[in-house]
Write a protein that holds these residues in place. Structure first.
Motif, PDB file in Angstrom:
ATOM      1  N   LEU A  22      -0.731 -38.726 -34.159  1.00  0.00           N
ATOM      2  CA  LEU A  22      -0.642 -38.860 -32.701  1.00  0.00           C
ATOM      3  C   LEU A  22      -2.028 -38.840 -32.071  1.00  0.00           C
ATOM      4  CD1 LEU A  22       2.420 -36.612 -31.819  1.00  0.00           C
ATOM      5  CD2 LEU A  22       2.197 -39.057 -31.385  1.00  0.00           C
ATOM      6  N   ASP A  23      -2.884 -37.950 -32.562  1.00  0.00           N
ATOM      7  CA  ASP A  23      -4.258 -37.878 -32.043  1.00  0.00           C
ATOM      8  C   ASP A  23      -5.003 -39.190 -32.273  1.00  0.00           C
ATOM      9  OD1 ASP A  23      -3.817 -35.312 -31.144  1.00  0.00           O
ATOM     10  OD2 ASP A  23      -4.915 -34.335 -32.776  1.00  0.00           O
ATOM     11  N   LYS A  24      -4.769 -39.808 -33.434  1.00  0.00           N
ATOM     12  CA  LYS A  24      -5.421 -41.099 -33.707  1.00  0.00           C
ATOM     13  C   LYS A  24      -4.933 -42.168 -32.744  1.00  0.00           C
ATOM     14  CE  LYS A  24      -6.448 -40.332 -38.565  1.00  0.00           C
ATOM     15  NZ  LYS A  24      -6.224 -40.763 -39.958  1.00  0.00           N
ATOM     16  N   LEU A  78      -3.668 -41.667 -29.748  1.00  0.00           N
ATOM     17  CA  LEU A  78      -4.200 -41.335 -28.419  1.00  0.00           C
ATOM     18  C   LEU A  78      -5.675 -41.711 -28.302  1.00  0.00           C
ATOM     19  CD1 LEU A  78      -2.406 -37.941 -27.827  1.00  0.00           C
ATOM     20  CD2 LEU A  78      -2.139 -40.017 -26.441  1.00  0.00           C
ATOM     21  N   GLN A  79      -6.421 -41.551 -29.378  1.00  0.00           N
ATOM     22  CA  GLN A  79      -7.838 -41.918 -29.387  1.00  0.00           C
ATOM     23  C   GLN A  79      -8.025 -43.412 -29.132  1.00  0.00           C
ATOM     24  OE1 GLN A  79      -9.655 -41.003 -33.161  1.00  0.00           O
ATOM     25  NE2 GLN A  79     -11.445 -42.245 -32.745  1.00  0.00           N
ATOM     26  N   TRP A  80      -7.085 -44.228 -29.617  1.00  0.00           N
ATOM     27  CA  TRP A  80      -7.211 -45.683 -29.483  1.00  0.00           C
ATOM     28  C   TRP A  80      -6.394 -46.244 -28.320  1.00  0.00           C
ATOM     29  CZ3 TRP A  80     -10.946 -48.340 -31.564  1.00  0.00           C
ATOM     30  CH2 TRP A  80     -11.601 -47.814 -32.673  1.00  0.00           C
ATOM     31  N   LYS A  81      -5.668 -45.390 -27.603  1.00  0.00           N
ATOM     32  CA  LYS A  81      -4.858 -45.842 -26.473  1.00  0.00           C
ATOM     33  C   LYS A  81      -5.716 -46.610 -25.473  1.00  0.00           C
ATOM     34  CE  LYS A  81      -2.347 -43.779 -22.598  1.00  0.00           C
ATOM     35  NZ  LYS A  81      -3.344 -43.833 -21.552  1.00  0.00           N
ATOM     36  N   ASP A  82      -5.185 -47.725 -25.020  1.00  0.00           N
ATOM     37  CA  ASP A  82      -5.817 -48.581 -24.012  1.00  0.00           C
ATOM     38  C   ASP A  82      -7.107 -49.249 -24.487  1.00  0.00           C
ATOM     39  OD1 ASP A  82      -3.776 -48.101 -22.115  1.00  0.00           O
ATOM     40  OD2 ASP A  82      -4.769 -46.247 -21.485  1.00  0.00           O
ATOM     41  N   GLU A  83      -7.424 -49.157 -25.752  1.00  0.00           N
ATOM     42  CA  GLU A  83      -8.582 -49.877 -26.292  1.00  0.00           C
ATOM     43  C   GLU A  83      -8.146 -51.300 -26.651  1.00  0.00           C
ATOM     44  OE1 GLU A  83     -11.671 -48.948 -26.370  1.00  0.00           O
ATOM     45  OE2 GLU A  83     -11.448 -46.817 -25.940  1.00  0.00           O
ATOM     46  N   GLN A  84      -9.076 -52.232 -26.566  1.00  0.00           N
ATOM     47  CA  GLN A  84      -8.788 -53.649 -26.813  1.00  0.00           C
ATOM     48  C   GLN A  84      -8.772 -53.945 -28.312  1.00  0.00           C
ATOM     49  OE1 GLN A  84      -7.974 -55.944 -24.468  1.00  0.00           O
ATOM     50  NE2 GLN A  84      -7.735 -57.513 -26.019  1.00  0.00           N
ATOM     51  N   ILE A 127      -5.682 -53.973 -31.721  1.00  0.00           N
ATOM     52  CA  ILE A 127      -4.300 -53.813 -32.145  1.00  0.00           C
ATOM     53  C   ILE A 127      -4.250 -52.597 -33.055  1.00  0.00           C
ATOM     54  CG2 ILE A 127      -2.402 -54.906 -33.405  1.00  0.00           C
ATOM     55  CD1 ILE A 127      -3.989 -57.620 -32.720  1.00  0.00           C
ATOM     56  N   LYS A 128      -3.320 -51.718 -32.779  1.00  0.00           N
ATOM     57  CA  LYS A 128      -3.160 -50.526 -33.607  1.00  0.00           C
ATOM     58  C   LYS A 128      -2.100 -50.843 -34.654  1.00  0.00           C
ATOM     59  CE  LYS A 128      -3.903 -49.573 -29.670  1.00  0.00           C
ATOM     60  NZ  LYS A 128      -4.631 -50.339 -28.667  1.00  0.00           N
ATOM     61  N   VAL A 129      -2.501 -50.826 -35.936  1.00  0.00           N
ATOM     62  CA  VAL A 129      -1.608 -51.162 -37.038  1.00  0.00           C
ATOM     63  C   VAL A 129      -1.351 -49.890 -37.838  1.00  0.00           C
ATOM     64  CG1 VAL A 129      -1.275 -52.605 -39.082  1.00  0.00           C
ATOM     65  CG2 VAL A 129      -2.591 -53.494 -37.124  1.00  0.00           C
ATOM     66  N   VAL A 130      -0.115 -49.409 -37.793  1.00  0.00           N
ATOM     67  CA  VAL A 130       0.263 -48.207 -38.530  1.00  0.00           C
ATOM     68  C   VAL A 130       0.928 -48.651 -39.830  1.00  0.00           C
ATOM     69  CG1 VAL A 130       1.581 -46.059 -38.514  1.00  0.00           C
ATOM     70  CG2 VAL A 130       0.613 -46.947 -36.374  1.00  0.00           C
ATOM     71  N   THR A 131       0.309 -48.298 -40.946  1.00  0.00           N
ATOM     72  CA  THR A 131       0.849 -48.668 -42.246  1.00  0.00           C
ATOM     73  C   THR A 131       1.207 -47.415 -43.032  1.00  0.00           C
ATOM     74  OG1 THR A 131      -1.330 -48.704 -43.296  1.00  0.00           O
ATOM     75  CG2 THR A 131      -0.541 -50.783 -42.359  1.00  0.00           C
ATOM     76  N   GLY A 132       2.043 -47.592 -44.011  1.00  0.00           N
ATOM     77  CA  GLY A 132       2.431 -46.484 -44.875  1.00  0.00           C
ATOM     78  C   GLY A 132       3.644 -46.861 -45.694  1.00  0.00           C
ATOM     79  N   ILE A 133       3.927 -46.054 -46.694  1.00  0.00           N
ATOM     80  CA  ILE A 133       5.078 -46.341 -47.536  1.00  0.00           C
ATOM     81  C   ILE A 133       6.358 -46.197 -46.729  1.00  0.00           C
ATOM     82  CG2 ILE A 133       3.888 -45.642 -49.649  1.00  0.00           C
ATOM     83  CD1 ILE A 133       5.472 -43.028 -49.567  1.00  0.00           C
ATOM     84  N   ARG A 134       7.425 -46.808 -47.227  1.00  0.00           N
ATOM     85  CA  ARG A 134       8.713 -46.701 -46.540  1.00  0.00           C
ATOM     86  C   ARG A 134       9.118 -45.242 -46.419  1.00  0.00           C
ATOM     87  NH1 ARG A 134      11.638 -50.632 -45.184  1.00  0.00           N
ATOM     88  NH2 ARG A 134      13.676 -49.652 -45.453  1.00  0.00           N
ATOM     89  N   TYR A 193      -8.286 -55.251 -34.934  1.00  0.00           N
ATOM     90  CA  TYR A 193      -7.318 -54.193 -35.192  1.00  0.00           C
ATOM     91  C   TYR A 193      -7.993 -52.980 -35.797  1.00  0.00           C
ATOM     92  CZ  TYR A 193      -7.445 -55.045 -40.226  1.00  0.00           C
ATOM     93  OH  TYR A 193      -7.847 -55.164 -41.531  1.00  0.00           O
ATOM     94  N   VAL A 194      -7.293 -51.851 -35.667  1.00  0.00           N
ATOM     95  CA  VAL A 194      -7.632 -50.646 -36.417  1.00  0.00           C
ATOM     96  C   VAL A 194      -6.387 -50.278 -37.201  1.00  0.00           C
ATOM     97  CG1 VAL A 194      -9.419 -49.770 -34.866  1.00  0.00           C
ATOM     98  CG2 VAL A 194      -7.044 -49.099 -34.505  1.00  0.00           C
ATOM     99  N   GLU A 195      -6.581 -49.883 -38.432  1.00  0.00           N
ATOM    100  CA  GLU A 195      -5.464 -49.481 -39.271  1.00  0.00           C
ATOM    101  C   GLU A 195      -5.370 -47.967 -39.291  1.00  0.00           C
ATOM    102  OE1 GLU A 195      -3.720 -49.950 -43.820  1.00  0.00           O
ATOM    103  OE2 GLU A 195      -5.782 -50.514 -43.394  1.00  0.00           O
ATOM    104  N   ILE A 196      -4.177 -47.480 -39.076  1.00  0.00           N
ATOM    105  CA  ILE A 196      -3.904 -46.052 -39.182  1.00  0.00           C
ATOM    106  C   ILE A 196      -2.970 -45.895 -40.374  1.00  0.00           C
ATOM    107  CG2 ILE A 196      -2.869 -44.056 -38.041  1.00  0.00           C
ATOM    108  CD1 ILE A 196      -3.777 -45.478 -35.369  1.00  0.00           C
ATOM    109  N   ARG A 197      -3.514 -45.385 -41.459  1.00  0.00           N
ATOM    110  CA  ARG A 197      -2.751 -45.235 -42.702  1.00  0.00           C
ATOM    111  C   ARG A 197      -1.997 -43.913 -42.672  1.00  0.00           C
ATOM    112  NH1 ARG A 197      -7.819 -47.025 -46.180  1.00  0.00           N
ATOM    113  NH2 ARG A 197      -7.649 -49.270 -45.819  1.00  0.00           N
ATOM    114  N   MET A 198      -0.702 -44.017 -42.701  1.00  0.00           N
ATOM    115  CA  MET A 198       0.136 -42.836 -42.583  1.00  0.00           C
ATOM    116  C   MET A 198       0.622 -42.398 -43.958  1.00  0.00           C
ATOM    117  SD  MET A 198       3.150 -42.351 -39.873  1.00  0.00           S
ATOM    118  CE  MET A 198       3.703 -40.720 -39.467  1.00  0.00           C
ATOM    119  N   LEU A 199       0.576 -41.110 -44.177  1.00  0.00           N
ATOM    120  CA  LEU A 199       1.041 -40.510 -45.417  1.00  0.00           C
ATOM    121  C   LEU A 199       2.307 -39.703 -45.143  1.00  0.00           C
ATOM    122  CD1 LEU A 199      -2.404 -39.198 -46.726  1.00  0.00           C
ATOM    123  CD2 LEU A 199      -1.151 -41.218 -47.541  1.00  0.00           C
TER     124      LEU A 199
END
Length: 186
Positions: free
Chosen positions: A8-10, A12-18, A20-27, A135-141
């Motif tokens: 969530l902090d990540k 929020l850090q990128w909110k409203d930035e130009q 694309i926020k790409v959240v990736t992770g295993i199913r 884009y920025v990738e947010i890798r979720m574990l």
């Protein structure tokens, strides 16, 4: 439901930035839940419902939007005039040529775009090339031990033993766990 604070902090850090926020992770690691939690944060910060557009492509009611032209038209219709529109496209890889929609939305003013998908589909080949620098990738574990303990309410010793035995998938932590049920689920 445990708050995934680190992720969530990540966001929020990128909110409203130009970008694309790409959240990736295993199913089943919690990407959709993260988007739900982030939408709640946005509401708490004053975002109106008309500013929040969420589509989960695993839900049948959005089947008509699996065509990228239909998806783009739908999203254009739902842009909040004079305000930032936060668009969430969950499991977007199910839409053939979705990158065309994402690329077109990226250049529109007042659009803050969040997409999720499983690692195998996202940021491979053509998509990564098309979105380079956009884009920025947010890798979720899966859950950390701290999150697992918080969700299960177990004492640290027993919780650590279960964490090692069963792993850290969020649903496992929430279910009534027996060795047989967890093994079957996993």
């Amino acid at each position: 439901m445990v708050e995934r604070k680190e992720y969530l902090d990540k966001l929020l850090q990128w909110k409203d930035e130009q970008v694309i926020k790409v959240v990736t992770g295993i199913r089943r690691c919690g990407k959709s839940t993260l988007l739900a939690q982030f939408r709640e944060k946005l509401r708490a910060q004053g975002a109106a419902e008309e500013q929040l557009v969420y589509i989960n492509f695993e839900e049948l009611e959005y089947e008509h939007l699996l065509d990228y032209h239909a998806l783009y038209a739908y999203l254009k219709e739902h842009l909040a005039e004079g305000k930032t529109t936060y668009i969430f496209l969950d499991e977007v890889q199910k839409v053939a040529s979705f990158e065309k929609v994402v690329d077109s939305l990226y250049v529109k003013p007042g659009v803050d775009l969040y997409i999720t998908g499983s690692n195998a589909y996202m940021l491979s080949g053509d998509l990564a090339t098309l979105l380079t620098g956009r884009y920025v990738e947010i890798r979720m574990l899966p859950l950390s031990l701290k999150e697992y303990l918080s969700l299960t309410g177990l004492d640290p010793e027993r919780g650590f033993a279960e964490y090692l035995q069963y792993g850290a998938m969020p649903y496992v932590a929430q279910m009534e766990r027996t060795a047989d049920k967890v093994e079957t689920y996993l």
